[in-house]
Design a protein around this motif. Sequence first.
Motif, PDB file in Angstrom:
ATOM      1  N   SER A  18      59.496  82.927 -16.116  1.00 24.03           N
ATOM      2  CA  SER A  18      60.509  83.099 -15.019  1.00 24.03           C
ATOM      3  C   SER A  18      60.961  84.638 -14.909  1.00 24.03           C
ATOM      4  O   SER A  18      61.191  84.946 -13.842  1.00 24.03           O
ATOM      5  N   VAL A  19      61.028  85.290 -15.863  1.00 22.01           N
ATOM      6  CA  VAL A  19      61.524  86.555 -15.899  1.00 22.01           C
ATOM      7  C   VAL A  19      60.392  87.598 -15.353  1.00 22.01           C
ATOM      8  O   VAL A  19      60.505  88.577 -14.677  1.00 22.01           O
ATOM      9  N   THR A  20      59.054  87.235 -15.852  1.00 21.18           N
ATOM     10  CA  THR A  20      57.883  87.795 -15.162  1.00 21.18           C
ATOM     11  C   THR A  20      57.943  87.930 -13.889  1.00 21.18           C
ATOM     12  O   THR A  20      57.810  88.885 -12.869  1.00 21.18           O
TER      13      THR A  20
ATOM     14  N   ALA B  64      60.451  87.249 -11.647  1.00 23.83           N
ATOM     15  CA  ALA B  64      61.656  88.065 -11.079  1.00 23.83           C
ATOM     16  C   ALA B  64      61.102  89.377 -11.300  1.00 23.83           C
ATOM     17  O   ALA B  64      61.409  90.197 -10.123  1.00 23.83           O
ATOM     18  N   ILE B  65      60.544  89.947 -12.169  1.00 17.28           N
ATOM     19  CA  ILE B  65      60.130  91.470 -12.206  1.00 17.28           C
ATOM     20  C   ILE B  65      58.816  91.698 -11.344  1.00 17.28           C
ATOM     21  O   ILE B  65      59.213  92.596 -10.458  1.00 17.28           O
ATOM     22  N   GLU B  66      58.111  90.923 -11.069  1.00 16.52           N
ATOM     23  CA  GLU B  66      56.992  91.219 -10.058  1.00 16.52           C
ATOM     24  C   GLU B  66      57.576  91.130  -8.628  1.00 16.52           C
ATOM     25  O   GLU B  66      56.959  91.901  -7.893  1.00 16.52           O
ATOM     26  N   ASN B  67      58.556  90.270  -8.493  1.00 18.66           N
ATOM     27  CA  ASN B  67      58.921  90.070  -7.091  1.00 18.66           C
ATOM     28  C   ASN B  67      60.111  90.893  -6.763  1.00 18.66           C
ATOM     29  O   ASN B  67      60.894  90.755  -5.672  1.00 18.66           O
ATOM     30  N   GLY B  68      60.500  91.869  -7.825  1.00 16.56           N
ATOM     31  CA  GLY B  68      61.739  92.617  -7.636  1.00 16.56           C
ATOM     32  C   GLY B  68      63.191  91.971  -7.398  1.00 16.56           C
ATOM     33  O   GLY B  68      63.947  92.282  -6.550  1.00 16.56           O
ATOM     34  N   LEU B  69      62.988  90.880  -7.982  1.00 23.62           N
ATOM     35  CA  LEU B  69      64.183  89.860  -7.925  1.00 23.62           C
ATOM     36  C   LEU B  69      65.331  90.189  -8.998  1.00 23.62           C
ATOM     37  O   LEU B  69      65.060  90.695 -10.045  1.00 23.62           O
TER      38      LEU B  69
END
Length: 124
Positions: free
Chosen positions: A115-117, A119-124
Amino acid sequence: MKRSKFLRRVEPTEADISKVIKDRLEIWVAQGKVRYFRAHPVRLVTRKGKTFPAPVEESQKGSPDFFVFTPFRYWWIETKRPGEKLRPAQESWAQFTDRYWKIDSVKDAELFLSSVTIAIENGL
């Protein structure tokens, strides 16, 4: 294939689960993608040459093990041994936010890290 009577399944410890999370977080910190800190509400006090843990402030009891941040998201993480329940003080922290994760398995750790990945990949 015959199984040895001495082989048994070994459950991961809380420290093993924390290490899975910490190792990945350290990679992301080095890449500038996340920030985190570990909450250790125990403080050591030295008096008359002896060091011992001082009582924890009431407001810090039950605080999560990790606080993880990306620019637009945060998570509070409590690691436990497999099957271990949250203590009442930890439950009070969990009720404070919908971003609280109780992680008691490597599978749960990988789910959280996924879930963190995202968020990181989608700039969240």
